[in-house]
Design an enzyme around this catalytic site. Structure first.
Site, PDB file in Angstrom:
ATOM      1  N   ARG A 124     -49.363  -1.268 -55.871  1.00 57.56           N
ATOM      2  CA  ARG A 124     -50.775  -0.935 -55.683  1.00 57.56           C
ATOM      3  C   ARG A 124     -50.757   0.488 -55.143  1.00 57.56           C
ATOM      4  O   ARG A 124     -50.187   1.361 -55.797  1.00 57.56           O
ATOM      5  CB  ARG A 124     -51.485  -1.959 -54.786  1.00 57.56           C
ATOM      6  CG  ARG A 124     -53.010  -1.929 -54.968  1.00 57.56           C
ATOM      7  CD  ARG A 124     -53.748  -2.972 -54.142  1.00 57.56           C
ATOM      8  NE  ARG A 124     -53.822  -2.615 -52.734  1.00 57.56           N
ATOM      9  CZ  ARG A 124     -54.442  -3.354 -51.806  1.00 57.56           C
ATOM     10  NH1 ARG A 124     -55.012  -4.497 -52.159  1.00 57.56           N
ATOM     11  NH2 ARG A 124     -54.482  -2.976 -50.550  1.00 57.56           N
ATOM     12  N   LYS A 179     -62.567  -7.554 -43.401  1.00 58.23           N
ATOM     13  CA  LYS A 179     -63.240  -7.519 -44.709  1.00 58.23           C
ATOM     14  C   LYS A 179     -63.542  -8.910 -45.260  1.00 58.23           C
ATOM     15  O   LYS A 179     -64.524  -9.076 -45.978  1.00 58.23           O
ATOM     16  CB  LYS A 179     -62.413  -6.713 -45.715  1.00 58.23           C
ATOM     17  CG  LYS A 179     -61.124  -7.369 -46.133  1.00 58.23           C
ATOM     18  CD  LYS A 179     -60.285  -6.435 -47.003  1.00 58.23           C
ATOM     19  CE  LYS A 179     -59.010  -7.109 -47.430  1.00 58.23           C
ATOM     20  NZ  LYS A 179     -57.918  -6.208 -47.704  1.00 58.23           N
TER      21      LYS A 179
HETATM   22  C1  LIG Z   1     -56.850  -6.575 -47.026  1.00 56.59           C
HETATM   23  C2  LIG Z   1     -55.828  -5.677 -46.470  1.00 56.59           C
HETATM   24  C3  LIG Z   1     -55.056  -6.087 -45.378  1.00 56.59           C
HETATM   25  C4  LIG Z   1     -55.153  -7.470 -44.773  1.00 56.59           C
HETATM   26  O1  LIG Z   1     -54.583  -8.431 -45.631  1.00 56.59           O
HETATM   27  P1  LIG Z   1     -54.441  -9.966 -45.204  1.00 56.59           P
HETATM   28  O2  LIG Z   1     -53.604 -10.559 -46.269  1.00 56.59           O
HETATM   29  O3  LIG Z   1     -55.820 -10.533 -45.156  1.00 56.59           O
HETATM   30  O4  LIG Z   1     -53.776  -9.999 -43.878  1.00 56.59           O
HETATM   31  C5  LIG Z   1     -54.145  -5.176 -44.857  1.00 56.59           C
HETATM   32  N1  LIG Z   1     -53.998  -3.943 -45.394  1.00 56.59           N
HETATM   33  C6  LIG Z   1     -54.718  -3.518 -46.446  1.00 56.59           C
HETATM   34  C7  LIG Z   1     -54.494  -2.154 -46.986  1.00 56.59           C
HETATM   35  C8  LIG Z   1     -55.657  -4.369 -47.028  1.00 56.59           C
HETATM   36  O5  LIG Z   1     -56.366  -3.946 -48.080  1.00 56.59           O
END
Ligand SMILES: *Cc1c(COP(=O)(O)O)cnc(C)c1O
Length: 353
Positions: free
Chosen positions: A129, A36
């Site tokens: 969250r 993302k």
């Molecule tokens: C964005 C996200 C991740 C990845 O997070 P990083 O800190 O970039 O490794 C993993 N799990 C979920 C649910 C996310 O939204």
């Protein structure tokens, strides 16, 4: 050549991926490569695939759609909207979930599209969250899922350090292991996936502390080489796979303090200034519409970011040893926020190296 632009070193990203995949493999943990932060760019995602990730994961369906041709299972990271379940079934194989209504909607869409969709139930371990806060609620949903057609319960997972800033530790993560064991005993279900978080769990790798966890979903650590619990660079990884370049459009000697009565700036804030006397001020053609200036770091360490407006970035170049001219390019290192913003801005060109 067009500016501003983001120069992306695919090889550095691939090297980071290999290092982290190897670290995790030693503890029988596989990696879901999170795409993302670079908006699901397919060429960058290919470096993930070649680096050995087991899944590709993104929080937006638009991004997963771009990755359609890459032959790995896709995970939808954000809890699906009920309004998008058809697309979730079409473009992802697995999604993270916490609401039975959504899972029922996914089941209906999966039956219609003649697919079986994997569900990972999220557990909230205190970051507040997404996820089940009480274990009993989760077990009730497990019982309902067993009855649903088109849905396979793939596993459980958690997400930390995103909203509440909670740092994962052995004690916090143990609850996932307990839930996994309970599901095995109560329902004779062996879960494929126990997903222990994101880049903030990396600091626990190599310490034998991740009991029962067999997956991590990693974005920031792959692209910037950073674990995010303490912000440390991971040994051997590169932090400058992405470099932002902006062009100088003005250089002039000017005072440090504006002349006249000070009102509000373009964003409704009353600005404050440090008086350094008359200084060499450099304006670059990039602005707050593209990126937050607190999140970019000049690679020439002697430059100071003073501020700017929607389309202008003003730097103090007096201390630099480089004799900049109008038309020259200034380079910046990025953090997570500025990478996300510049990848998202259509004004910033992307150049793959
Ligand atoms: C964005 C996200 C991740 C990845 O997070 P990083 O800190 O970039 O490794 C993993 N799990 C979920 C649910 C996310 O939204």
């Amino acid at each position: 050549m067009d500016y501003p632009r983001l120069v992306i070193n695919i090889k550095s990203i691939g090297d980071n991926v290999k290092i982290i995949v190897e670290m995790a493999k030693k503890e029988n943990i596989n990696i879901a490569g999170v795409t993302k932060v670079f908006c699901g760019n397919k060429d960058i995602a290919k470096a993930y695939v070649e680096g050995g990730v087991k899944y590709l994961a993104d929080s937006r369906i638009e991004n997963l759609k771009k990755l359609k041709e890459l032959n790995l299972p896709k995970i939808m990271l954000r809890l699906p909207m009920i309004s998008e379940v058809r697309k979730v079934i079409q473009y992802s194989d697995i999604s993270l979930n916490s609401e039975l209504d959504t899972i029922v909607a996914l089941s209906k869409a999966a039956i219609e599209l003649e697919k079986v969709h994997g569900v990972i139930l999220m557990v909230d371990l205190g970051d507040l969250r997404e996820g089940f806060f009480h274990d009993e609620d989760l077990y009730k949903v497990v019982e309902s899922i067993i009855e649903l057609k088109g849905i396979k319960l793939m596993g459980i997972g958690t997400n930390l350090t995103c909203y509440g800033g909670i740092i994962p530790n052995e004690t916090i993560l143990e609850r996932l292991n307990i839930i996994k064991d309970n599901i095995r005993q109560k329902y004779s279900l062996e879960l494929d996936v126990v997903s222990g978080g994101n880049s903030s769990t990396i600091h626990l790798l190599g310490k034998g502390k991740l009991h029962g966890i067999n997956n991590l979903r990693i974005g920031e650590a792959l692209v910037l080489g950073k674990e995010t619990a303490y912000g440390e660079q991971i040994h051997g990884t590169k932090k400058d796979a992405f470099i932002l370049q902006a062009e100088i459009i003005e250089i002039k000697e000017k005072p440090s303090i504006p002349i006249g009565d000070i009102g509000m700036d373009a964003f409704g804030n009353i600005p404050t200034f440090v008086d350094r006397g008359v200084r060499k001020r450099i304006i670059c053609a990039i602005g707050k519409q593209d990126v937050n200036f607190e999140d970019i770091f000049p690679r020439d360490k002697d430059l100071i970011i003073l501020g700017g407006s929607s389309d202008h970035l003003i730097l103090d170049g007096s201390d630099s040893h480089i004799n900049y001219r109008t038309g020259d390019i200034i380079e910046f290192n990025l953090d997570y926020g500025s990478l996300l913003a510049t990848m998202t801005s259509s004004y910033v060109k992307k150049v793959l190296n």
